[in-house]
Design a protein around this motif. Structure first.
Motif, PDB file in Angstrom:
ATOM      1  N   LYS A 191       0.853  -1.188   0.000  1.00 41.37           N
ATOM      2  CA  LYS A 191       0.000   0.000   0.000  1.00 41.37           C
ATOM      3  C   LYS A 191       0.885   1.233   0.000  1.00 41.37           C
ATOM      4  CE  LYS A 191      -0.555   0.441   5.030  1.00 41.37           C
ATOM      5  NZ  LYS A 191      -1.527   0.536   6.134  1.00 41.37           N
ATOM      6  N   ARG A 192       0.354   2.337  -0.476  1.00 41.63           N
ATOM      7  CA  ARG A 192       1.131   3.575  -0.566  1.00 41.63           C
ATOM      8  C   ARG A 192       0.955   4.397   0.706  1.00 41.63           C
ATOM      9  NH1 ARG A 192       0.507   7.119  -5.707  1.00 41.63           N
ATOM     10  NH2 ARG A 192      -1.602   7.330  -4.887  1.00 41.63           N
ATOM     11  N   ARG A 193       2.057   5.018   1.131  1.00 42.75           N
ATOM     12  CA  ARG A 193       2.010   5.941   2.264  1.00 42.75           C
ATOM     13  C   ARG A 193       2.892   7.142   1.923  1.00 42.75           C
ATOM     14  NH1 ARG A 193       3.625   4.968   8.638  1.00 42.75           N
ATOM     15  NH2 ARG A 193       2.246   6.570   9.469  1.00 42.75           N
ATOM     16  N   LYS A 194       2.360   8.329   2.131  1.00 46.27           N
ATOM     17  CA  LYS A 194       3.100   9.539   1.742  1.00 46.27           C
ATOM     18  C   LYS A 194       4.010   9.972   2.886  1.00 46.27           C
ATOM     19  CE  LYS A 194       2.422  13.825  -0.835  1.00 46.27           C
ATOM     20  NZ  LYS A 194       1.443  14.799  -1.360  1.00 46.27           N
ATOM     21  N   ASP A 195       5.105   9.230   3.051  1.00 44.57           N
ATOM     22  CA  ASP A 195       6.043   9.579   4.131  1.00 44.57           C
ATOM     23  C   ASP A 195       7.498   9.369   3.709  1.00 44.57           C
ATOM     24  OD1 ASP A 195       6.076   6.817   4.124  1.00 44.57           O
ATOM     25  OD2 ASP A 195       6.154   6.630   6.300  1.00 44.57           O
ATOM     26  N   LYS A 196       7.757   9.535   2.418  1.00 40.95           N
ATOM     27  CA  LYS A 196       9.137   9.563   1.930  1.00 40.95           C
ATOM     28  C   LYS A 196       9.526  11.021   1.767  1.00 40.95           C
ATOM     29  CE  LYS A 196      12.155   8.144  -1.857  1.00 40.95           C
ATOM     30  NZ  LYS A 196      12.242   7.454  -3.180  1.00 40.95           N
ATOM     31  N   VAL A 197      10.411  11.487   2.635  1.00 43.15           N
ATOM     32  CA  VAL A 197      10.722  12.912   2.653  1.00 43.15           C
ATOM     33  C   VAL A 197      11.668  13.272   1.509  1.00 43.15           C
ATOM     34  CG1 VAL A 197      12.587  12.549   4.336  1.00 43.15           C
ATOM     35  CG2 VAL A 197      11.626  14.813   4.038  1.00 43.15           C
ATOM     36  N   ALA A 198      11.343  14.349   0.794  1.00 38.41           N
ATOM     37  CA  ALA A 198      12.223  14.888  -0.235  1.00 38.41           C
ATOM     38  C   ALA A 198      12.939  16.129   0.287  1.00 38.41           C
ATOM     39  CB  ALA A 198      11.428  15.230  -1.493  1.00 38.41           C
ATOM     40  N   SER A 199      12.249  16.907   1.134  1.00 41.69           N
ATOM     41  CA  SER A 199      12.853  18.105   1.717  1.00 41.69           C
ATOM     42  C   SER A 199      12.113  18.487   2.993  1.00 41.69           C
ATOM     43  CB  SER A 199      12.796  19.270   0.734  1.00 41.69           C
ATOM     44  OG  SER A 199      13.258  20.467   1.355  1.00 41.69           O
ATOM     45  N   PHE A 200      12.876  18.847   4.017  1.00 39.15           N
ATOM     46  CA  PHE A 200      12.298  19.357   5.256  1.00 39.15           C
ATOM     47  C   PHE A 200      12.333  20.882   5.306  1.00 39.15           C
ATOM     48  CE2 PHE A 200      13.286  15.134   7.359  1.00 39.15           C
ATOM     49  CZ  PHE A 200      11.960  14.833   7.630  1.00 39.15           C
ATOM     50  N   SER A 201      12.672  21.518   4.205  1.00 41.78           N
ATOM     51  CA  SER A 201      12.768  22.965   4.169  1.00 41.78           C
ATOM     52  C   SER A 201      11.485  23.619   4.676  1.00 41.78           C
ATOM     53  CB  SER A 201      13.046  23.441   2.740  1.00 41.78           C
ATOM     54  OG  SER A 201      12.932  24.844   2.651  1.00 41.78           O
ATOM     55  N   GLN A 202      11.647  24.597   5.552  1.00 43.98           N
ATOM     56  CA  GLN A 202      10.486  25.260   6.136  1.00 43.98           C
ATOM     57  C   GLN A 202       9.633  25.943   5.063  1.00 43.98           C
ATOM     58  OE1 GLN A 202      10.169  24.875   9.445  1.00 43.98           O
ATOM     59  NE2 GLN A 202       8.206  25.936   9.632  1.00 43.98           N
ATOM     60  N   LYS A 203      10.270  26.421   4.017  1.00 47.77           N
ATOM     61  CA  LYS A 203       9.552  27.136   2.959  1.00 47.77           C
ATOM     62  C   LYS A 203       8.931  26.196   1.925  1.00 47.77           C
ATOM     63  CE  LYS A 203      12.412  31.309   3.261  1.00 47.77           C
ATOM     64  NZ  LYS A 203      13.322  32.233   2.519  1.00 47.77           N
ATOM     65  N   ASN A 204       9.483  25.006   1.804  1.00 50.37           N
ATOM     66  CA  ASN A 204       8.998  24.119   0.735  1.00 50.37           C
ATOM     67  C   ASN A 204       9.171  22.649   1.126  1.00 50.37           C
ATOM     68  OD1 ASN A 204       7.993  23.308  -1.760  1.00 50.37           O
ATOM     69  ND2 ASN A 204      10.020  23.339  -2.719  1.00 50.37           N
ATOM     70  N   ARG A 205       8.419  22.219   2.145  1.00 52.02           N
ATOM     71  CA  ARG A 205       8.473  20.814   2.553  1.00 52.02           C
ATOM     72  C   ARG A 205       7.899  19.944   1.439  1.00 52.02           C
ATOM     73  NH1 ARG A 205       6.481  20.768   8.886  1.00 52.02           N
ATOM     74  NH2 ARG A 205       7.596  22.641   9.536  1.00 52.02           N
ATOM     75  N   GLN A 206       8.566  18.828   1.168  1.00 55.57           N
ATOM     76  CA  GLN A 206       8.120  17.950   0.093  1.00 55.57           C
ATOM     77  C   GLN A 206       8.166  16.495   0.555  1.00 55.57           C
ATOM     78  OE1 GLN A 206       9.998  18.653  -3.742  1.00 55.57           O
ATOM     79  NE2 GLN A 206      10.449  20.767  -3.168  1.00 55.57           N
ATOM     80  N   PHE A 207       7.079  15.793   0.308  1.00 58.84           N
ATOM     81  CA  PHE A 207       6.993  14.378   0.661  1.00 58.84           C
ATOM     82  C   PHE A 207       6.460  13.595  -0.530  1.00 58.84           C
ATOM     83  CE2 PHE A 207       6.672  16.801   4.544  1.00 58.84           C
ATOM     84  CZ  PHE A 207       7.535  16.136   5.405  1.00 58.84           C
TER      85      PHE A 207
END
Length: 247
Positions: A191-207
């Protein structure tokens, strides 16, 4: 293979992967991105600084075991708009109460594992369980092991609270689940879960999405006391007898 094992336990935890604005929800168990964030904080890596390390940690094997399910708690807030003194609005925060989890991260990269181990023992920034009001337990870092993440979670002793174990005392084993990267459980449903972090940047967090699978496991119950047929007889303890009352 070396595996870092972490224990997540406390009165409150919160692990949101789909929260926006006034509603801050929690998942039923921690996300891989949250564990990576805790490790980066302990290492002193600031948001948006070393995203190459994030890429490396995403490659680590990850699995999580539920040792004690938590109950959902809704925390009610009223917040004032500073620009409008008479303006108030409601926000809601959700938590897990009295939950216990084991999180395992494994890799062949012994040098990075050693860095993480040192950081977890002597953290630069204090790690917390989803929110700053939820500190990690004293036994948060359980050690580094030679087994893979699935193997250690199958065999490591059950970490639930004593009161929770007592409720299961008539069962020789406790049935629970492990949730792991799908490549570690190739025969299981994904199953898919959206918890692979691409960036923790405060301005542009990406998962991003990753695939996760479930494994059923049985843990030894150290407080097993046998069947309910052997329950203590209170009347026998005081010398009483059962009396049949007939009309």
């Amino acid at each position: 293979m070396k595996t870092i094992l972490l224990k997540l336990a406390g009165p409150l935890q919160s692990w949101g992967t789909n929260s926006h604005f006034e509603y801050r929800r929690t998942d039923n168990y921690p996300s891989k991105s949250a564990i990576i964030g805790m490790i980066l904080a302990a290492m002193g890596i600031r948001r948006g600084v070393d995203e190459n390390l994030i890429i490396e940690l995403n490659k680590f094997d990850f699995a999580l075991r539920i040792d004690q399910e938590g109950d959902i708690l809704e925390d009610y807030h009223i917040v004032q708009n500073r620009l409008k003194e008479a303006s108030f609005y409601v926000t809601k925060r959700y938590y897990l109460e009295d939950a216990v989890f084991l999180a395992a991260l494994g890799s062949e990269n012994g040098a990075v594992i050693a860095e993480i181990e040192h950081a977890l023992k002597y953290p630069h920034f204090q790690p917390f369980m989803g929110r700053r009001s939820c500190p990690v337990p004293a036994d948060f870092f359980l050690g580094v092991f030679e087994e893979g993440v699935i193997e250690i979670l199958k065999t490591y002793p059950w970490q639930a609270a004593s009161w929770f174990k007592k409720k299961q005392r008539h069962d020789p084993k406790y049935h629970t689940f492990v949730y792991a990267d799908s490549h570690l459980l190739k025969q299981a449903v994904r199953k898919r879960r959206k918890d692979k972090v691409a960036s923790f940047s405060q301005k542009n967090r990406q998962f991003q999405y990753r695939f996760e699978s479930e494994l059923s496991v049985m843990l030894e119950n150290p407080l097993y006391q046998g069947s309910t047929k052997d329950e203590h007889d209170a009347l026998a303890a005081i010398g009483g007898e059962y009396v049949s009352i007939q009309s």
